[in-house]
Design an enzyme around this catalytic site. Sequence first.
Site, PDB file in Angstrom:
ATOM      1  N   CYS A 111       0.806  -1.231   0.000  1.00  0.00           N
ATOM      2  CA  CYS A 111       0.000   0.000   0.000  1.00  0.00           C
ATOM      3  C   CYS A 111       0.835   1.275   0.000  1.00  0.00           C
ATOM      4  O   CYS A 111       0.307   2.363  -0.199  1.00  0.00           O
ATOM      5  CB  CYS A 111      -0.937   0.013   1.199  1.00  0.00           C
ATOM      6  N   HIS A 278      -2.717   7.467   2.839  1.00  0.00           N
ATOM      7  CA  HIS A 278      -3.219   6.165   2.390  1.00  0.00           C
ATOM      8  C   HIS A 278      -4.616   5.975   2.981  1.00  0.00           C
ATOM      9  O   HIS A 278      -4.846   6.216   4.163  1.00  0.00           O
ATOM     10  CB  HIS A 278      -2.277   5.057   2.859  1.00  0.00           C
ATOM     11  N   ASN A 308     -10.231   0.447   0.871  1.00  0.00           N
ATOM     12  CA  ASN A 308      -8.765   0.450   0.779  1.00  0.00           C
ATOM     13  C   ASN A 308      -8.364  -0.194  -0.544  1.00  0.00           C
ATOM     14  O   ASN A 308      -8.533  -1.398  -0.728  1.00  0.00           O
ATOM     15  CB  ASN A 308      -8.190  -0.327   1.971  1.00  0.00           C
TER      16      ASN A 308
END
Length: 351
Positions: A111, A278, A308
């Site tokens: 990520c 993020h 996500n």
Amino acid sequence: MGCKIIGWGKALPELVVTNDDLAKIVDTSDEWIVERTGIHARRISVNETTTDLASAAAEAALAKSGLAKEDIDLLICMTITPDAVVPSEACLVKMRLGLQNAIAFDLNAACSGCIYGLDVASSMIEASQGAGAGRRNPIKNALVVGVDRLSRITDWTDRATCVLFGDGAGAAVVSWDETAPGILSSFLHNTDDTALVLACDTIFDESTFPFGPTDGPVLVKEVAGLVEDGEEVALHPFIEMQGQAVYKFATSAMTEAAQMACERAGVSIDDVACIVPHQANERIIRYAAKKMHVPMERFQVSIGEVGNTSASSVLMALADAYDSGRINPGDKVLLAGFGGGLTYGSLLFVA
Ligand code: ACO
């Protein structure tokens, strides 16, 4: 003189999967998911490939930049779910778009991919345009694409993880500009994931391997030395996550990354117009905002309708921030991310 982001874009699969839809397949509820994560829905690719999503986001960023395909010298795809091992995802996207002059490769930083990818691309541009001119591959314009289809490595029977993830792609064009202040600073860091709080096995078909018998597939738990004597471990080709441990890591990583980029640039966080974190969990963003004493209004929050999206999350959120007019020319923008590995990092630049 330095690097400037001159184009941005994102792409999402068509299918919208709401929390209520998920409540039909696992024991969960809209109320629980919204309260713990801020997520209302996510997009899931049914027939869109990773290459479809990456190419659409890349084309949108390229169109915004005003550059032609032949102007792109470098393409980096950040992903943990490429369509193939070889050719790399970047090579597939380069072929699809016809980026004839680009070199292309993949980067896996989970990520944190967007931050690592942007830092690598801008470093390669700076190295070849500055003192290294004539000695390094000339790279003036780079396309960075974060893309993931976590839906294919999600355990859809595990309510603790499947409610978090979604599919998508985000892209940016980074270009050398003689007049731009450029990337002010970056900070990349890895901390060892000794307890494997985020892990996913790879599937290799060993059935036709002629030099065996082997001990079976290589399992990440064994490689990491986490298997007790006599313990049976099965192949787990889905993301396994220890949610609370990741939450703890994420909140401190995000704050440290943001502080380090500001410190390295000699910039106060108060002078940063927009922070693009993020998008893993809105609670993590709120916690970081509180710890940094920065009002939430200066954070881009895009998680609600997409979840996500892993390596694409920061670039998708950055595209949202630009498109909504939150980022204006001359603004200082801070990107901060974290992910499996454990990787984390930040990048501070002038828009
Ligand atoms: N619906 C209903 N109940 C649930 C669900 C769900 N979807 N998931 C877990 N629960 C239950 C648990 O079973 C537990 O029940 P129990 O108390 O009876 O045992 C209870 O809810 C609380 O569980 P916790 O794990 O303590 O919940 P928490 O508040 O920590 O929230 C969450 C879980 C959202 C996963 C949180 O820990 C988190 O966000 N962690 C970080 C995740 C992250 O950022 N991952 C991505 C990083 S990198 C990458 O993107 C790959």
